[in-house]
Design a protein around this motif. Sequence first.
Motif, PDB file in Angstrom:
ATOM      1  N   GLU A 183       0.830  -1.209   0.000  1.00 16.20           N
ATOM      2  CA  GLU A 183       0.000   0.000   0.000  1.00 16.20           C
ATOM      3  C   GLU A 183       0.865   1.261   0.000  1.00 16.20           C
ATOM      4  O   GLU A 183       0.546   2.243  -0.679  1.00 16.20           O
ATOM      5  CB  GLU A 183      -0.930  -0.042   1.221  1.00 16.20           C
ATOM      6  N   LYS A 184       1.964   1.204   0.747  1.00 17.51           N
ATOM      7  CA  LYS A 184       2.903   2.339   0.779  1.00 17.51           C
ATOM      8  C   LYS A 184       3.489   2.579  -0.626  1.00 17.51           C
ATOM      9  O   LYS A 184       3.583   3.715  -1.092  1.00 17.51           O
ATOM     10  CB  LYS A 184       4.037   1.999   1.766  1.00 17.51           C
ATOM     11  N   LEU A 185       3.836   1.487  -1.287  1.00 14.24           N
ATOM     12  CA  LEU A 185       4.387   1.593  -2.652  1.00 14.24           C
ATOM     13  C   LEU A 185       3.342   2.192  -3.595  1.00 14.24           C
ATOM     14  O   LEU A 185       3.652   3.077  -4.400  1.00 14.24           O
ATOM     15  CB  LEU A 185       4.828   0.202  -3.110  1.00 14.24           C
ATOM     16  N   ARG A 186       2.101   1.730  -3.477  1.00 14.12           N
ATOM     17  CA  ARG A 186       1.037   2.249  -4.348  1.00 14.12           C
ATOM     18  C   ARG A 186       0.843   3.740  -4.151  1.00 14.12           C
ATOM     19  O   ARG A 186       0.763   4.514  -5.117  1.00 14.12           O
ATOM     20  CB  ARG A 186      -0.296   1.533  -4.076  1.00 14.12           C
ATOM     21  N   ILE A 187       0.781   4.157  -2.873  1.00 16.82           N
ATOM     22  CA  ILE A 187       0.530   5.575  -2.573  1.00 16.82           C
ATOM     23  C   ILE A 187       1.695   6.438  -3.075  1.00 16.82           C
ATOM     24  O   ILE A 187       1.491   7.492  -3.674  1.00 16.82           O
ATOM     25  CB  ILE A 187       0.295   5.757  -1.057  1.00 16.82           C
ATOM     26  N   ARG A 188       2.926   5.933  -2.870  1.00 18.69           N
ATOM     27  CA  ARG A 188       4.110   6.682  -3.316  1.00 18.69           C
ATOM     28  C   ARG A 188       4.126   6.819  -4.833  1.00 18.69           C
ATOM     29  O   ARG A 188       4.337   7.909  -5.372  1.00 18.69           O
ATOM     30  CB  ARG A 188       5.369   5.949  -2.835  1.00 18.69           C
ATOM     31  N   ALA A 189       3.891   5.695  -5.522  1.00 17.91           N
ATOM     32  CA  ALA A 189       3.929   5.722  -6.987  1.00 17.91           C
ATOM     33  C   ALA A 189       2.798   6.582  -7.546  1.00 17.91           C
ATOM     34  O   ALA A 189       3.007   7.372  -8.467  1.00 17.91           O
ATOM     35  CB  ALA A 189       3.840   4.292  -7.537  1.00 17.91           C
ATOM     36  N   ALA A 190       1.602   6.449  -6.957  1.00 13.86           N
ATOM     37  CA  ALA A 190       0.465   7.230  -7.457  1.00 13.86           C
ATOM     38  C   ALA A 190       0.728   8.727  -7.290  1.00 13.86           C
ATOM     39  O   ALA A 190       0.400   9.532  -8.174  1.00 13.86           O
ATOM     40  CB  ALA A 190      -0.810   6.820  -6.714  1.00 13.86           C
ATOM     41  N   GLY A 191       1.336   9.098  -6.178  1.00 12.70           N
ATOM     42  CA  GLY A 191       1.659  10.508  -5.939  1.00 12.70           C
ATOM     43  C   GLY A 191       2.611  11.048  -7.003  1.00 12.70           C
ATOM     44  O   GLY A 191       2.390  12.128  -7.566  1.00 12.70           O
ATOM     45  N   LEU A 192       3.646  10.275  -7.290  1.00 12.40           N
ATOM     46  CA  LEU A 192       4.636  10.697  -8.292  1.00 12.40           C
ATOM     47  C   LEU A 192       4.005  10.796  -9.683  1.00 12.40           C
ATOM     48  O   LEU A 192       4.260  11.736 -10.435  1.00 12.40           O
ATOM     49  CB  LEU A 192       5.792   9.684  -8.331  1.00 12.40           C
ATOM     50  N   ILE A 193       3.172   9.791 -10.010  1.00 15.93           N
ATOM     51  CA  ILE A 193       2.559   9.760 -11.347  1.00 15.93           C
ATOM     52  C   ILE A 193       1.602  10.940 -11.508  1.00 15.93           C
ATOM     53  O   ILE A 193       1.571  11.600 -12.546  1.00 15.93           O
ATOM     54  CB  ILE A 193       1.856   8.398 -11.573  1.00 15.93           C
ATOM     55  N   ARG A 194       0.858  11.259 -10.441  1.00 15.64           N
ATOM     56  CA  ARG A 194      -0.089  12.386 -10.526  1.00 15.64           C
ATOM     57  C   ARG A 194       0.630  13.733 -10.566  1.00 15.64           C
ATOM     58  O   ARG A 194       0.093  14.721 -11.041  1.00 15.64           O
ATOM     59  CB  ARG A 194      -1.091  12.324  -9.375  1.00 15.64           C
ATOM     60  N   GLU A 195       1.877  13.755 -10.043  1.00 16.67           N
ATOM     61  CA  GLU A 195       2.701  14.979 -10.169  1.00 16.67           C
ATOM     62  C   GLU A 195       3.268  15.126 -11.578  1.00 16.67           C
ATOM     63  O   GLU A 195       3.930  16.114 -11.871  1.00 16.67           O
ATOM     64  CB  GLU A 195       3.891  14.914  -9.197  1.00 16.67           C
TER      65      GLU A 195
END
Length: 288
Positions: free
Chosen positions: A240-252
């Motif tokens: 879940e931590k990986l998902r949240i981190r990756a999603a944040g970067l992708i949305r940036e």
Amino acid sequence: MSRILVARVVVGSLFLFGCWIAYTQNRGGAPAALTINKVKDDLYEIEGDGGNVAVYITSEGVILVDDKYDRDFDNIMAKVKSVTSQPVKYILSTHHHEDHSGGNSKFLPAGAEIISTAQARSNIVEHKQSNASPGMVGARVVFTQETAVFLGGKEVRARYFGRGHTNGDAMVYFPALRTIHTGDLMAGSTPLIDYPGGGSLAEWAKTLDEAMKWDFDTVIPGHGPVTTKANLLTYRNNVEKLRIRAAGLIREGKSQEDVGKVMQAEFGWTPTSLQMQWSLPGMMAELK
Ligand SMILES: [Zn+2]
């Protein structure tokens, strides 16, 4: 062939070899030595060369979970025979990858019945794993949600909880022993999302949350040593931590290359890993 071309072919081969070795160890070559460990009464697991195999002994035969590569058949059978004289009757397959289902081609003619999700069978028939051997054989009996095998007074359940590593992962439950086999929904230290095989990082933690509702204390992961329910929860939280981190970067608006660098630095992905090949491009599409 020129020396430069030879060098390129060798480097290219090493790259491909490295991708697979990072996850499954020892692709190609002679069968690796296997070890068998006792998990609980009548339940063992076989480690080495591919996914962990569970061995459940009953008075009417043996139930396995997964069967590694086809080259491991003789070694698996030798390990089973070291703990019981009962024949292998059923194999519950966790998913279509060759390091978990490659042995089907040997176990079926040897008389075992193989059971998987319908999706895992389709993934084998449709050759969804690009680097799998061409001769893989799917299960003969399939289910979509849940099934169970009753043998010698014992019960083993297999259930599809949702997407994660692939779109057809079953988890297997030994209720009398409060033990589960997760397949590759828990494997190694960081998730491999097989997007070409229908995997989903967005769904993975939810899938594990459903499995956590089973009553168990012991976990046989797809790869790596036997562990606990508490460590499965830790693994779930890391997903879940990986998902949240990756999603944040992708949305940036970060590029695939930049997201890959963060996955390397913070989640231990290596540049030549299957994560970089199979997971990263799919994550960019799924999480945007
Ligand atoms: Zn796998």
